[in-house]
Design a protein around this motif. Structure first.
Motif, PDB file in Angstrom:
ATOM      1  N   ILE A  90       0.823  -1.209   0.000  1.00  0.00           N
ATOM      2  CA  ILE A  90       0.000   0.000   0.000  1.00  0.00           C
ATOM      3  C   ILE A  90       0.856   1.258   0.000  1.00  0.00           C
ATOM      4  CG2 ILE A  90      -1.675   1.354   1.334  1.00  0.00           C
ATOM      5  CD1 ILE A  90      -2.845  -1.281   2.340  1.00  0.00           C
ATOM      6  N   SER A  91       1.891   1.279   0.842  1.00  0.00           N
ATOM      7  CA  SER A  91       2.654   2.514   1.021  1.00  0.00           C
ATOM      8  C   SER A  91       4.149   2.254   1.069  1.00  0.00           C
ATOM      9  CB  SER A  91       2.219   3.219   2.312  1.00  0.00           C
ATOM     10  OG  SER A  91       2.991   4.372   2.537  1.00  0.00           O
TER      11      SER A  91
ATOM     12  N   TRP B  88      -2.428  11.450   6.504  1.00  0.00           N
ATOM     13  CA  TRP B  88      -2.736  11.633   5.080  1.00  0.00           C
ATOM     14  C   TRP B  88      -3.125  13.092   4.804  1.00  0.00           C
ATOM     15  CZ3 TRP B  88      -7.906  12.930   3.725  1.00  0.00           C
ATOM     16  CH2 TRP B  88      -8.107  13.146   2.358  1.00  0.00           C
TER      17      TRP B  88
ATOM     18  N   SER C 118      -0.951   7.457  -0.043  1.00  0.00           N
ATOM     19  CA  SER C 118      -1.104   6.052   0.341  1.00  0.00           C
ATOM     20  C   SER C 118      -1.612   5.891   1.771  1.00  0.00           C
ATOM     21  CB  SER C 118       0.234   5.319   0.189  1.00  0.00           C
ATOM     22  OG  SER C 118       1.230   5.917   1.003  1.00  0.00           O
TER      23      SER C 118
ATOM     24  N   TRP D 196      -5.260   4.988   2.271  1.00  0.00           N
ATOM     25  CA  TRP D 196      -5.646   3.584   2.117  1.00  0.00           C
ATOM     26  C   TRP D 196      -5.168   2.741   3.286  1.00  0.00           C
ATOM     27  CZ3 TRP D 196      -9.320   4.426  -0.795  1.00  0.00           C
ATOM     28  CH2 TRP D 196      -9.230   5.377  -1.810  1.00  0.00           C
TER      29      TRP D 196
ATOM     30  N   ALA E 119      -7.880   3.312   5.618  1.00  0.00           N
ATOM     31  CA  ALA E 119      -9.046   2.507   5.245  1.00  0.00           C
ATOM     32  C   ALA E 119      -8.906   1.073   5.738  1.00  0.00           C
ATOM     33  CB  ALA E 119      -9.229   2.539   3.723  1.00  0.00           C
ATOM     34  N   VAL E 120      -7.716   0.485   5.573  1.00  0.00           N
ATOM     35  CA  VAL E 120      -7.490  -0.890   6.035  1.00  0.00           C
ATOM     36  C   VAL E 120      -7.672  -0.991   7.540  1.00  0.00           C
ATOM     37  CG1 VAL E 120      -5.721  -2.678   6.308  1.00  0.00           C
ATOM     38  CG2 VAL E 120      -5.999  -1.537   4.108  1.00  0.00           C
TER      39      VAL E 120
ATOM     40  N   ASP F 193     -12.180   8.789  -4.521  1.00  0.00           N
ATOM     41  CA  ASP F 193     -11.540   8.331  -3.290  1.00  0.00           C
ATOM     42  C   ASP F 193     -12.543   8.186  -2.155  1.00  0.00           C
ATOM     43  OD1 ASP F 193      -9.154   8.257  -4.600  1.00  0.00           O
ATOM     44  OD2 ASP F 193      -8.290  10.040  -3.642  1.00  0.00           O
TER      45      ASP F 193
ATOM     46  N   LEU G 252     -14.644   4.963  -2.831  1.00  0.00           N
ATOM     47  CA  LEU G 252     -13.849   3.752  -2.629  1.00  0.00           C
ATOM     48  C   LEU G 252     -13.492   3.570  -1.159  1.00  0.00           C
ATOM     49  CD1 LEU G 252     -12.417   1.340  -3.819  1.00  0.00           C
ATOM     50  CD2 LEU G 252     -10.432   2.815  -4.311  1.00  0.00           C
ATOM     51  N   PHE G 253     -13.140   4.653  -0.479  1.00  0.00           N
ATOM     52  CA  PHE G 253     -12.805   4.601   0.943  1.00  0.00           C
ATOM     53  C   PHE G 253     -13.994   4.096   1.754  1.00  0.00           C
ATOM     54  CE2 PHE G 253     -12.517   6.505   5.161  1.00  0.00           C
ATOM     55  CZ  PHE G 253     -11.189   6.287   5.514  1.00  0.00           C
TER      56      PHE G 253
ATOM     57  N   LEU H 281     -14.671   0.332   1.055  1.00  0.00           N
ATOM     58  CA  LEU H 281     -13.659  -0.515   1.683  1.00  0.00           C
ATOM     59  C   LEU H 281     -13.886  -0.616   3.187  1.00  0.00           C
ATOM     60  CD1 LEU H 281     -10.368   0.572  -0.144  1.00  0.00           C
ATOM     61  CD2 LEU H 281     -11.517  -1.638  -0.304  1.00  0.00           C
ATOM     62  N   CYS H 282     -14.148   0.508   3.827  1.00  0.00           N
ATOM     63  CA  CYS H 282     -14.329   0.511   5.279  1.00  0.00           C
ATOM     64  C   CYS H 282     -15.540  -0.307   5.713  1.00  0.00           C
ATOM     65  CB  CYS H 282     -14.471   1.940   5.788  1.00  0.00           C
ATOM     66  SG  CYS H 282     -12.953   2.909   5.731  1.00  0.00           S
TER      67      CYS H 282
END
Length: 462
Positions: free
Chosen positions: A20-21, A254, A261, A264, A267-268, A303, A306-307, A310-311
């Motif tokens: 991811i980063s 962020w 990155s 995300w 988000a994870v 973003d 998608l964020f 995902l969450c």
């Protein structure tokens, strides 16, 4: 087998965060590796059970190795930057070595060793763990299933069923995993979560303040009395505090450090926060509100969408899993708005009693209030750490609203506030201390302290 299985968890988590980063510091990568790895593995366990594959150490490890292989392919495709990523992890940021930093790190090490010793020595004894979280872990490890677990199907185990299904399954399945690896107790899970939090919180806080202040702040977080006590139990509260607080802190990083990155990574972590407790929706809601506002300003919504997806995905997946397997509970949420003055007064009274109790949270709330008041000028004139404050207050507001909307037919509201609400506030302790440290006045003070005890030379910087 136990050591091998835990190393696979760490490698899996390390592969995820590195894919991811590439901006992570070694402390952050090390701190996130196990929590992210075990979180992914618990999701894999539910997926295996969903398709009818028995949950065993072998099947979970094989699924984990398949994910690691896929991540290696991903990292190989980014091989031009892979060397840079590894080099970044190998480089230790050079803190200003001073006696205060050494003492803070020494105190952290002492508390860490003492807590791990306590965690590994004492057996599980907390009521909710004995009849719920730890019990579910032992049962899953023994029976190899979730949907057909005897605790959920037996007529005499309705109370255990309610305790377990009321929570999303990360901690329970994390305990199951270490039991399947041959551990005599699930406590190694809690010990690794505690150590991971120290590294990750120190790393992300160090992006905003000096190393000395980051070490002191981390120390003040982990000695919070009630939070430290529960960190050694086979519960879910400290685990949830890790995912929820770090998720919002990487969101802050962020926003202020402009590292794409990290959104995300946030988000994870917020996904896993909700995979640990249903009420983690409060932290997701806070982050989504600010990201939505940012998207409206920039007129870019990809973003944000998608964020949000995902969450929320793990929570939705778990609800679908429960529904398909006829494991859902009767809904306790009152779906419509209403006003109950007596109920609101009870919430307010109990809430303020918690905030002012030093036995539970030490001087966390007092320090936050003092620093907040001292930073008023910076907040309004410089917008100093406004995002951090908004995330804290929004998450607290959403959770309080959730508590208000629940119909308490199984317990009194007073007991819920004094026990469940009290432990949920663990997730706010790192956020409050982060603000205390990152607020302009304290951060400036420690920059001067560092310059005084260790002057900046032309060969190094903080």
């Amino acid at each position: 087998m136990l050591v091998t299985g835990l190393l696979i968890s760490i490698l899996l988590g390390l592969g995820v965060v590195l894919s991811i980063s590439r901006q992570l510091k070694w402390t952050e990568a090390l701190g996130l590796a196990f929590p992210v790895g075990i979180g992914v593995q618990t999701f894999l366990m539910v997926c295996l059970d969903f398709v009818g594959i028995r949950i065993t150490a072998t099947t979970v490890i094989l699924a984990s190795l398949a994910c690691i292989a896929a991540l290696c392919v991903r990292l190989y495709s980014l091989r031009r930057s892979l060397g840079e990523r590894i080099a970044q992890l190998r480089v230790f940021s050079r803190p200003k070595i001073n006696w205060l930093w050494i003492l803070a790190c020494g105190a952290l090490a002492i508390v860490c060793v003492m807590n791990i010793t306590k965690t590994m020595y004492f057996p599980t004894f907390d009521t909710d763990s004995v009849r719920g979280f730890n019990l579910i872990g032992m049962a899953v490890a023994h029976e190899g299933t979730i949907k057909d677990l005897s605790l959920y199907t037996g007529e005499n185990f309705q109370e255990s069923k309610n305790v377990a299904i009321a929570y999303t399954p990360l901690s329970q399945l994390g305990y199951a995993y270490v039991y399947m690896l041959g551990a005599e107790t699930s406590k190694i899970f809690n010990a690794l979560i505690f150590v991971s939090f120290i590294f990750a919180f120190y790393g992300v806080t160090g992006r905003f303040v000096t190393h000395t202040l980051a070490a002191l702040t981390t120390f003040f977080v982990i000695i919070t009395p009630e939070m430290l006590g529960f960190s050694s139990m086979s519960g879910i509260n400290f685990t949830h505090a890790l995912y929820a607080s770090l998720g919002l802190l990487f969101f802050v990083a962020w926003y202020y450090k402009k590292i794409p990155s990290f959104l995300w990574l946030a988000a994870v972590l917020l996904m896993l926060n909700n995979w640990t407790r249903n009420e983690g929706l409060a932290f997701i809601g806070a982050a989504c509100c600010l990201l939505c506002f940012q998207s409206i300003k920039t007129k870019q919504y990809r973003d944000f969408i998608l964020f949000t997806v995902l969450c929320l995905f793990p929570f939705v997946f778990w609800q679908v899993f429960l529904k398909i397997n006829h494991m859902e509970m009767e809904q306790a949420i009152i779906p419509k708005p209403y006003w109950d003055g007596e109920k609101m007064a009870t919430i307010g009274r109990e809430m303020w009693a918690l905030f002012g109790n030093p036995v539970y949270y030490g001087f966390t709330f007092a320090a936050f209030l003092i620093v907040l008041l001292s930073n008023v000028w910076h907040i309004f004139k410089k917008r100093d750490q406004v995002v951090s404050l908004l995330l804290i207050f929004l998450a607290w507001l959403f959770y309080t609203i959730l508590i208000y909307q629940i119909d308490y037919v199984w317990d009194s509201l007073e007991n819920v506030m004094r026990y469940s609400y009290k432990r949920f506030l663990f997730s706010f302790v790192p956020l409050l201390w982060f603000y205390v440290a990152a607020g302009r006045n304290i951060s400036l003070l420690f920059e001067k302290i560092d310059d005084f005890v260790f002057p900046v030379s032309k060969h190094g910087k903080k």
